[in-house]
Enzyme design. Structure first.
Site, PDB file in Angstrom:
ATOM      1  N   ASN A  33      20.427  -6.587  40.179  1.00 32.48           N
ATOM      2  CA  ASN A  33      20.290  -6.100  41.470  1.00 32.48           C
ATOM      3  C   ASN A  33      18.678  -6.489  41.961  1.00 32.48           C
ATOM      4  OD1 ASN A  33      21.231  -4.465  43.926  1.00 32.48           O
ATOM      5  ND2 ASN A  33      18.908  -3.681  43.468  1.00 32.48           N
ATOM      6  N   GLU A  34      18.766  -7.232  42.880  1.00 29.34           N
ATOM      7  CA  GLU A  34      17.354  -7.570  43.472  1.00 29.34           C
ATOM      8  C   GLU A  34      16.398  -7.998  42.448  1.00 29.34           C
ATOM      9  OE1 GLU A  34      16.537  -4.072  46.126  1.00 29.34           O
ATOM     10  OE2 GLU A  34      17.917  -5.121  47.629  1.00 29.34           O
TER      11      GLU A  34
ATOM     12  N   CYS B   7      11.564  -5.266  30.895  1.00 29.08           N
ATOM     13  CA  CYS B   7      10.892  -6.382  30.919  1.00 29.08           C
ATOM     14  C   CYS B   7      11.855  -7.766  30.546  1.00 29.08           C
ATOM     15  CB  CYS B   7       9.696  -6.250  29.497  1.00 29.08           C
ATOM     16  SG  CYS B   7       8.725  -7.972  29.396  1.00 29.08           S
TER      17      CYS B   7
ATOM     18  N   GLU C  85      23.809  -6.803  51.285  1.00 30.20           N
ATOM     19  CA  GLU C  85      23.521  -5.456  51.837  1.00 30.20           C
ATOM     20  C   GLU C  85      22.982  -5.420  53.125  1.00 30.20           C
ATOM     21  OE1 GLU C  85      21.005  -3.251  49.149  1.00 30.20           O
ATOM     22  OE2 GLU C  85      21.850  -3.650  47.347  1.00 30.20           O
TER      23      GLU C  85
ATOM     24  N   GLU D 109      17.088   7.738  47.362  1.00 29.45           N
ATOM     25  CA  GLU D 109      17.353   7.162  48.548  1.00 29.45           C
ATOM     26  C   GLU D 109      18.029   8.149  49.255  1.00 29.45           C
ATOM     27  OE1 GLU D 109      19.545   3.492  47.750  1.00 29.45           O
ATOM     28  OE2 GLU D 109      17.727   2.449  47.144  1.00 29.45           O
ATOM     29  N   GLN D 110      17.611   9.319  49.288  1.00 31.26           N
ATOM     30  CA  GLN D 110      18.645  10.387  50.248  1.00 31.26           C
ATOM     31  C   GLN D 110      18.203  10.065  51.621  1.00 31.26           C
ATOM     32  OE1 GLN D 110      16.790  14.417  49.859  1.00 31.26           O
ATOM     33  NE2 GLN D 110      16.561  13.758  47.840  1.00 31.26           N
TER      34      GLN D 110
ATOM     35  N   TRP E 282      12.517   3.105  52.916  1.00 41.19           N
ATOM     36  CA  TRP E 282      11.483   2.705  51.743  1.00 41.19           C
ATOM     37  C   TRP E 282      10.257   1.933  52.573  1.00 41.19           C
ATOM     38  CZ3 TRP E 282      11.267  -2.639  52.694  1.00 41.19           C
ATOM     39  CH2 TRP E 282      12.621  -3.267  53.003  1.00 41.19           C
TER      40      TRP E 282
ATOM     41  N   ARG F 156      14.044   2.666  38.219  1.00 37.83           N
ATOM     42  CA  ARG F 156      14.929   1.491  38.066  1.00 37.83           C
ATOM     43  C   ARG F 156      13.936   0.209  37.649  1.00 37.83           C
ATOM     44  NH1 ARG F 156      17.670  -0.124  43.933  1.00 37.83           N
ATOM     45  NH2 ARG F 156      15.606  -0.709  45.114  1.00 37.83           N
TER      46      ARG F 156
ATOM     47  N   HIS G 185      17.850   7.155  53.192  1.00 34.65           N
ATOM     48  CA  HIS G 185      18.667   5.936  53.349  1.00 34.65           C
ATOM     49  C   HIS G 185      20.090   6.095  54.036  1.00 34.65           C
ATOM     50  CE1 HIS G 185      19.761   1.811  53.340  1.00 34.65           C
ATOM     51  NE2 HIS G 185      18.539   1.217  52.891  1.00 34.65           N
TER      52      HIS G 185
END
Ligand SMILES: [Zn+2]
Ligand SMILES: [Zn+2]
Ligand SMILES: [Zn+2]
Lengths: 651, 651, 651
Positions: free
Chosen positions: B141-142, B107, B315, B363-364, B323, B103, B366
C-alpha cells in the site's frame, strides 16, 4: 493574606543571613520558603546528612519572627545519586539519557529514585517535622517543568506495561479498547507494547492517551510517596506542591486530593512571552503588564485544586525573569498589582521569587526583591507597599463564583493526540473562553468535570472531549445555563468517536444533535458567523452540525450550517469563535442566568472577594471604574491608570 | 467507468457485512478493495493462516454481486514478525530503529522481511488466486508513504554496497564516477562506502543520487517479488499498486513495467493542504475544491505509468481527511466533480476511500461514504449521484493528448542533491508548467523521458537535468514544438556538470548555447522579464545564458541576458517563470504547433475523453463554458457553478 | 599587492597543468595555493607517501614563474585513517559520530588524529620545506567550518576534564567558580563533570563558557602542533591559516600569536545570504554587491590578528558560490571591486577561489575564474583587469586607523550562554556598530580587548561582557573618546554578574553607574529614544540604568531612563540602538575626538591606504564622490556607478 519570599541561604555567605531575615521582616514578609534545591548540601554523600547549616538557617529566620515553608529537594538530585544509579536519569524523545548538570533530570519511574527520594524526605521530615517555625512543606518543585513528565526509559516502559495490565486486565481487552485491528497493531502479550515515540506513521491515539495517563499517574504516585512520609513526620503541617501555569501534562485535580494546599508559581511576563497561549498582538500589548487573564485563570484554577479551596502563590514574579525568549521589564506598579489580583481571587499567601537575584548559575538574570548588590529593587519596594496596604484592607472570605469554567487534563491529551487542525490548542481555547467571561466583569471558578456544580448559574465548557453521563446529570441538576465549545462529547474514554457521533452524551441536552464532520481551518480562513447583531468569525476549527428540528440555531455560517445551537438551558458553540462572538454568546447566557454582565473598558478586570470589589487595570489608557458614584474605596479611587488597583465595598 | 470502495470487514462486526455489501451494490458500486492491512488477522502467528473470516468476507461481497480487489497486507507487518526478526525494522535518518505501532515500519532491504512477505503473499495468492470474485490484486500500500523509501539500516548499507559493486564494477570506477578525489573521499573497497547521512559537510551529490537510485531499486525489487508470486498463483488477474500523488522517492515508470494497471490514491484536499506543491494563496482559495490541477496532473501521470495505459483511482477522497495540517470540508458537489474529472482523464475505476468512517485508531477522523453511525454521508450521496449519471454518459475511448509534459524521478533526486536555491522544488515546478498548459484548455499527457513522443505536437519539459542523446533524437523525430525549463541538460547521469556546460546534449537543439552560471533568487527577488506584451517575472532561479548568434531571445532580463531562447522548434526558459510568463510562452508554442489554446476563466478546466468534452469548475464564481451555442450536453449545461461538471459532444 | 588563485591539480587531468600555469601567469596571478584537501593522494595508505604527482604539480607552477602556498591536507582525513582509528571522528550534539564522506569529520581532541596529522605534515614539510617555489604554508583549512570546533566525543570529554583540572586546580574551586551550589550541581571529582549538552534544563552558563574556552584551546593546540612542525622544516616560510568571516567559535587573536600571516576567505555574497548578520532588507538590497561592510569588517579584523599586521585574502569569491541558501550572481564589476576593497584595507595578496569550476562533487556549482569548459569567466576577466590596474596604482603603506572597534570571542560565548533576548546576536551588533562608523567615512581597526590603544582617538566597544581593569587602564591612557554598548562590563570571567552590578569595572569611567535590570525586547517592540535632533529607537535589548548625579543622559527613553550616558571621554549606549541613533552618537564622539566624520551617500564606502583615498560603491544609484574638485585620481573618477572603484591622492 500574608506575604512571603523564596530564599536560598545556601547560595549566600552565612554572614548575610541575619540581616536578610531582619530585612524580610521589616519589609512586611512573614513566610520564607527554603531548601527545595539543596539536596547536595543536605545529603552530600549517600546516607550522610548535614543538618547544621539548615538548622542555623531555619533558626535565623525563626528568630526574626519568620515562618518557614520547607521544600523537599528532590527536583535536583545530586551527582553521586546519578553516578550510583544511572537508571535515575530520564530518557528524552530522541532516546538520549538526560545528563546531570541542570535539574529535573530524574525519571518518575525509577525505583532507585523513589528509594533515594524517600530516604532524603524522611530524614528531612524527621528532623524538621515538628520544628515550630516550619509551618508547611512543599513537595519537589514544579512537576512537569522542562517537559519532564514523560520519560522514554526502560524503567518507564516496564512500568507502562504493568500499568496497562492493571488497567485492561487482558491483552485482548487492550487490543479491543485501542482498536488494534486497524493496521494489524494487535499484541499477544503486554510485554509486546512499546512506547509511542519515533514511529514512521502516527501512533494509535489510544496508545498516546494511555501513555499520557500512565505518565500522569507516575507523577501522582511519586508525589503521594512524599506526602505520606511528610504526613507521618510533620504532624499538622499542611503539604503543598507548587504547580505552574498552563502545565497540562498531569492531572492536577487528582494530585490535589493528596495535598492540603494548592500553590502555583505566577510569572505574568514569563507566561505571556514564553508560552503560546496568547496571540502575538497580546504579547506585544501586555508585555509589561502581563496578560489580564493568564494569572487570574490560574488563580481560579488552583483555588479548585484541593477540596478545602486553600491556595497560595508560592512564587510571584518580582521583576524581569530570565527564561522567556524575550524578558521584559514589568511596568512600575505591576508587582503590586499582581499581588492584589491574587488577593482578590482569595490567595492566602503571595510569596515573591526570590529574595535576592543570585549573581551566578542558570538564573543569574532572574530578578528578585533585591539586586545582587543587595539594594531593594523596584519589586521589593512594591512588595513593601502591598504589605503596608494589607494592614488597611479587610480580609473578606472568598466565596464561590456564580460562573464555572470546566477544564480537563485527559481531554487536552485526547485532542493533542488527534489534532486535525494544527493550531487547535486547548489551553489557548480555555483562556479565550475565560477572557470572554472576565471581560464581562464576571467572576469565574475554574473547575474539573468531576466538580459539584450546584449553586452555579452559568457553566462554560470550552471543550471536553470525554463526557460522562454523570457529568451531564450534575449539570442538569444545577439548573445553570450551559455553554459548550467545539469537540465536546466527541470521544469515549478510550479515544473512540463518541457513540452515535459527537456530541455523544451531550445529546441529553441537545436531542438529536449530530456532528457529522469536522473541519480544520488553515490560518487565513475565517468563516463569517451571523450572531444577532454581532458579526463574528470562526477560525481554526468547526464541527459540522446536523441540526434536528426542535433545536435553535442562534448563529449560522454562510453555508447555512448552525454555528451556535441553543436548546433549553444549553448552548453549543460549534467552532473556534472570535472574541466578539464569544462575548455575545456569553452575554446572552449570562443574561438568561440572571447574571449582571457588562463589557469592561479595554484592559480593566474586576474580581470580588467577599463584600469587596477589586479592580486591576492592565490597559494603557486611564479608565473610569464601573463603581457607584458614592462607592467607599478601601484602595485606590474611581479612576485607574495603567497598572492601577482599586477596591470598594459592595452594598 | 466503474465505481468502487475501500472496505475493511475486519474492522466491523460481522453482523454488518451483509447489509454493507447490499448497500454498496444499491449505491451503484461494483468493486471493493479489501485486506491490505490485515496481515495480523491472516497470519496471526508465524506460518499459521486463518482464512475463514476472509473467505466469509469475500463471499459476502460476491454474493451481493460485488467484485473484489485483494491487497497484499505487507504494509502492516505484525508484531510477531518484528519480535522474531528485529532486522525487519527500518532505521531513520537519526539512526533510530523505527518501532512497531503504526505502519510501514519495515526496511525494504531486510531479507527476512522479503521471506516473510513472500510467505504471506504466496499463501493468499494460493487461496484466492482463482477465486471468481477476486478480479485484481494490489501489492502492499502506497510505497514511500511516511517517507519510508529510504532506510539507514545495516541491511540497507550491506545491500547498497553490493548494489554499488554491481553498478560500478570496480571501486576505482566508483571513485572516478563520483569525483572522490575532491576532499580525499576515495575508497579502497566497496566495503568502505557508508550511507550519505549525518555528515558534518554536505555529502557528495553523486553518492546521494546513487543512494536514492539504490533505494528506488530496492522498492522495485520488493514489489517485483510480490508481483511474480501473484502472477504465478492468480492467473489472468491484473496486478496493480496504489501510488500516491507527488511521491517522488522511487521510479514509478520502472515499477509500472511490472504492473498491469496503475492506480493512485487521490486526496484533493489532503494533497493541497498537506504537500508543498501549491502556493499559500492557492491553499486558501481552493481549500474546499482542491487545486484544479493536482489531481488532474496525477491522473495524466498514472495513465502513462503502465504500457497499456490502464489506470484506476484506487482511493478517492470522499469527505474530509485526517492527515493534513488543516483538514477542510469539501465543497458540496466536489466528490462528484473529482470523480468526473477522473472519468474525463480516462479512469477505468474510481474507488472511494472508505466505506465507513471507523470510530477508532489513527484514521478515526478520516471520513467515508458513511458516517461511523452508518448513515450515508454527503460523499456517499454524491457517489450515488455519479453512479446514476454514469448510466447516461457514454464511455468514450480515451485517446493520447497532443501535448506531453516530461517528468523524471532521478532528475528530481539530482536537483534535490544540489539545490543551490532553497525553494527550487521540482514537483512544484512540474505543477506550475502543467497548470499553464491546462489553463489554456490543453489536454496533457505526463510522460517519462523514455516515452515515444511521436504524435505529440508540443512537448514541455519543466526540468530534466539528465538528458540522453536518445531523448533528443526522439523529440526531434516527433516534429513537436519543444519547451524546456531551467536546469535541463545540466547534469550527467553520475551528477557531473554536463559536458561543455549545460544544457549539454540539448545543444543539439540550441546550437552553441551555454549556461555559464546559475543564480538562486532569494524570496523577495523577482527579476522582470519582458516577453512581448507580457510583463513577466522570474523568481527562485535563473540560468545565466551565453547566447550565440543564430538563436533568438524571445524574452530578456533587464540586465540584457536572454530569458527565453527560441531556435527552430525549440524554446528554452532559463528561469522559474511566473504563471503569466509561462502562459505566454506556452501559448506561443501551442500556436506554432497549430494547437487551439485559449485562456480559460479562473478555476475552469477542460478535459476531452474521446468525442466528449468535459468541464469541471474549481472557481468560486459561476462561469460560461466555452462550448458552442448549440452544444449537445450529456451532463450539465452551458453555465457552471463552483464545483459544477458538464460534458458535451465535440463535433 | 599580489594576486593569486586556489588550484587543485589533483582534480584535473595532468595534461591541463602546464597550460593552466601559463594562463595563470598571463592573467597576472603570481601565487597559487594547492594541496589542502589532498591527503588521500599524498598518503594513500598509512605511512606510504606519494610525492611524484605533487612534485610535478609544484614544478609545473614554478616553471611558469608562479609561487606556491602549500596547504596541509588535514581538513580531509582519508578513509583508511577513520577506519583504523574511529576515535578520529567527531561526535555531534545529538551524540552521533560524524561519518566519513565529506570533510572536517575529525575531532580536535583525538590523540590518534594528532599523531596522524603530525606524520603527514612532517612528511610534507620535510619534502617541500625548502622548495624554492613554496613561499608559505597554510595549516588545515577554515577551522570551525560546518560547526566543527566542538565535539561531544569521549576523547573531548576526557580532555575537557583534564583542562578543567588544569584551570581550576581543585574541584572545590570549580564548584565555587561555577556557582554549583545552585540546583545541587556540585561535583566531587573532575571525573564527574560531563559535557553541557542534551540536559533537560539549561546548563550552567559557567560550564558552557568553560566548554567553549576548552574547545577553542583544543583548536589552538592542534594548530600549534602543525605550526611547530612547519617552522622546523620550512625555514623562513611564513605560516598562515585561512580563517573565515564571522566564525566565532575559537580565539582568533590567540591563534594569531602562532602565525606569521593572517588570511581569510572572503565570500561577500555567501556571507551575506548564508550568515545571519545582516537584515533581510540588506540581503535583498545587496544580494549582488555584497554587504558594504561585511568584507571590510573582516579585512580590518584580520589585519589585527597577527602582530605584524600582515594579512591576505586567501580565497576571494570570483563568481556565484554554492553554499548559501540562495546563491546570487555578482554584479559585473564586483569581483574587481572586492579586490580593490581588500587592497585599500592593506591586503598583501588576494587569491581567487578557484582557478576553474570543478564539474563534480560537492562544489560543482561553485564558480571559479574559468568555467568547467575552461573559458575565462566574468570573474576571470575582472581579475585580469585588476592585475592590469595594479601596475598603475602605487602601493602605499597601510597605517593604523584613528578609530578602533573592540571585539571579543569569549564575550560572544558569554552572551550566547545567557541570551535573555532571542535575537541578541553579537556578530550582528558588531557589524552594525562598524557600519555606523564606516557610513561616516571613518577608517576602523578591529582589535581585541588586549590591544594597545595608544594613538587611537575613538574606541568603540559594541559589547564586552568581561572587562579587565587593565583594559580600562589602557583605554584611559589612550585619551581616546570611548563608546560602549549594552552588556559591557556585565560579567566576570567565570560568568557571574559583575561585582557591584554591571557595568562592573567600567564604573571607573562612569562613576556610580549601575545596570539594575535588563530587558529583552520582542520583535515588534521599538522603544523611542530622543537623542538631540535624532529620533532613534532601541530594539532587542536595553540595560536599565540607575544614573547617579554627575553623569549626563545624552538620550532618554520615554519612561525617563537614560538611553545614552556621557561622562568625561566616555559614552555608554544602553540598548540595541538603530542605525540613525548609532550614527548620531558616533558622530558626536568623532567630533569630540577631532575626527572628520561626514555621512556618506547610500552604499558608498571610503578607505584610505597611506596617502591614497579609495572609494567603493555598493549602492544602486550613481554617486558623486566626496573628493576635492582638483583631486588627482589614480583609479576611476569623481562619479561612481554601482560597483565602481576610485582612488585619489590625499593632500
Ligand atoms: Zn520556579
Ligand atoms: Zn491511503
Ligand atoms: Zn573555503
Amino acid at each position: 493574606m500574608k506575604l512571603g519570599v523564596c530564599y536560598y541561604p545556601e547560595q549566600w555567605d552565612e554572614s548575610l543571613w541575619a540581616s536578610d531575615a531582619r530585612r524580610m521582616a521589616e519589609l512586611g514578609l512573614s513566610t520564607v520558603r527554603i531548601a527545595e534545591f539543596a539536596w547536595a548540601l543536605i545529603e552530600p554523600a549517600p546516607g550522610r546528612f548535614e543538618w547544621d547549616w539548615l538548622d542555623r538557617a531555619i533558626n535565623t529566620l525563626a528568630e526574626a519572627g519568620l515562618e518557614v515553608v520547607l521544600g523537599t529537594p528532590t527536583a535536583a538530585p545530586p551527582h553521586w545519586l546519578v553516578e550510583q544509579h544511572p537508571d535515575v536519569l530520564a530518557v528524552d524523545a530522541h532516546g538520549r539519557t538526560k545528563p546531570f548538570g541542570s535539574r529535573r533530570h530524574y525519571c518518575f519511574s525509577s525505583e532507585t529514585f523513589h528509594t533515594a527520594s524517600a530516604r532524603v524526605v524522611t530524614a528531612m521530615a524527621e528532623r524538621y517535622g515538628s520544628h515550630p517555625a516550619v509551618i508547611a512543606w512543599q513537595t519537589d518543585n514544579e512537576y512537569g517543568c522542562h517537559d519532564t513528565t514523560v520519560s522514554y526509559s526502560q524503567g518507564a516502559l516496564k512500568r507502562f506495561r504493568a500499568w496497562l495490565a492493571e488497567r485492561y486486565g487482558s491483552i485482548e481487552a487492550l487490543n479491543q479498547a485501542w482498536g488494534n485491528v486497524f493496521w494489524s497493531m494487535t499484541y499477544a502479550r503486554f510485554e509486546d507494547v512499546g512506547l509511542p515515540v519515533a514511529m514512521p506513521a502516527p501512533p494509535n491515539p489510544s496508545q498516546l492517551l494511555a501513555f499520557q495517563r500512565f505518565a500522569s499517574d507516575e507523577v501522582l504516585r511519586y508525589n503521594r510517596m512524599q506526602v505520606e512520609i511528610l504526613r507521618r513526620h510533620a504532624p499538622g503541617r499542611p503539604v503543598l506542591h507548587n504547580f505552574m501555569g498552563f502545565f497540562g501534562s498531569f492531572e492536577h485535580h487528582k494530585m490535589g486530593r493528596d495535598l492540603d494546599i494548592a500553590s502555583w508559581d505566577s510569572y505574568p511576563l514569563g507566561h505571556l512571552d514564553g508560552m503560546n497561549v496568547a496571540s502575538e498582538a497580546e504579547k506585544l500589548a501586555h508585555r509589561r503588564t502581563g496578560h489580564p487573564d493568564i494569572a487570574a485563570f490560574n488563580h481560579d484554577l488552583y483555588r479548585g485544586v484541593v477540596a478545602s479551596g486553600r491556595w497560595w502563590v508560592m512564587e510571584q514574579q518580582a521583576g524581569p525573569v530570565n527564561w522567556a525568549p524575550w524578558n521584559a521589564l514589568p511596568l512600575p506598579g505591576m508587582v503590586r498589582a499582581w499581588t492584589w489580583e491574587a488577593f482578590a481571587h482569595g490567595a492566602e499567601l503571595v510569596s515573591y521569587f526570590r529574595w535576592r537575584q543570585v549573581p551566578y548559575a542558570q538564573e543569574q538574570l532572574h530578578s528578585g526583591l533585591n539586586t545582587p548588590d543587595n539594594l531593594l529593587a523596584t519589586g521589593g519596594e512594591e512588595a513593601a507597599q502591598v504589605a503596608r496596604e494589607l494592614a488597611t484592607v479587610p480580609v473578606e472570605t472568598s466565596r464561590p463564583a456564580r460562573v464555572a469554567l470546566v477544564v480537563d487534563y485527559a481531554g487536552k491529551w485526547a485532542l493533542d493526540a488527534l489534532p486535525n487542525s494544527a493550531d487547535f490548542d486547548v489551553h489557548t481555547l480555555q483562556l479565550r473562553w475565560y477572557s470572554a467571561l472576565r471581560r464581562l466583569g464576571l467572576d469565574v471558578d475554574v473547575l474539573p468535570a468531576s466538580a459539584d456544580f450546584s449553586g452555579y448559574q452559568l457553566v462554560a465548557v470550552p471543550t471536553l472531549p470525554v463526557v460522562s453521563p454523570d457529568f451531564v446529570d450534575r449539570l442538569q441538576r444545577s439548573g445553570a445555563q450551559l455553554v459548550f465549545g467545539p469537540r465536546s462529547g466527541s470521544r469515549t474514554a478510550e479515544m473512540h468517536i463518541a457513540e452515535g457521533l459527537p456530541p455523544g452524551p451531550l445529546r441529553a441536552l441537545f436531542p438529536g444533535l449530530r456532528v457529522t464532520a469536522v473541519e480544520g481551518l488553515r490560518p487565513g480562513i475565517a468563516l463569517p458567523v451571523s450572531l444577532g447583531d454581532t458579526s463574528a468569525q470562526v477560525t481554526r476549527w468547526r464541527d459540522v452540525l446536523d441540526l434536528p428540528a426542535g433545536l435553535t440555531a442562534e448563529g449560522s455560517y454562510s453555508d447555512g450550517h448552525a454555528a451556535v445551537v441553543q436548546h433549553g438551558l444549553a448552548r453549543y458553540i460549534s467552532g473556534w469563535l472570535c472574541d466578539a462572538g464569544l462575548g455575545a454568546v456569553m452575554a446572552r447566557a449570562a443574561s438568561a442566568a440572571g447574571l449582571p454582565a457588562q463589557p469592561l473598558p479595554e484592559g480593566l478586570r474586576l474580581r470580588r472577594r467577599g463584600r469587596l470589589q477589586f479592580a486591576v487595570h492592565y490597559g494603557e489608557q486611564a479608565v473610569q471604574l464601573p463603581a457607584p458614584a458614592d462607592a467607599r474605596f478601601v484602595l485606590g479611587g474611581p479612576v485607574l491608570e495603567a497598572g492601577g488597583v482599586a477596591a470598594w465595598w459592595l452594598d
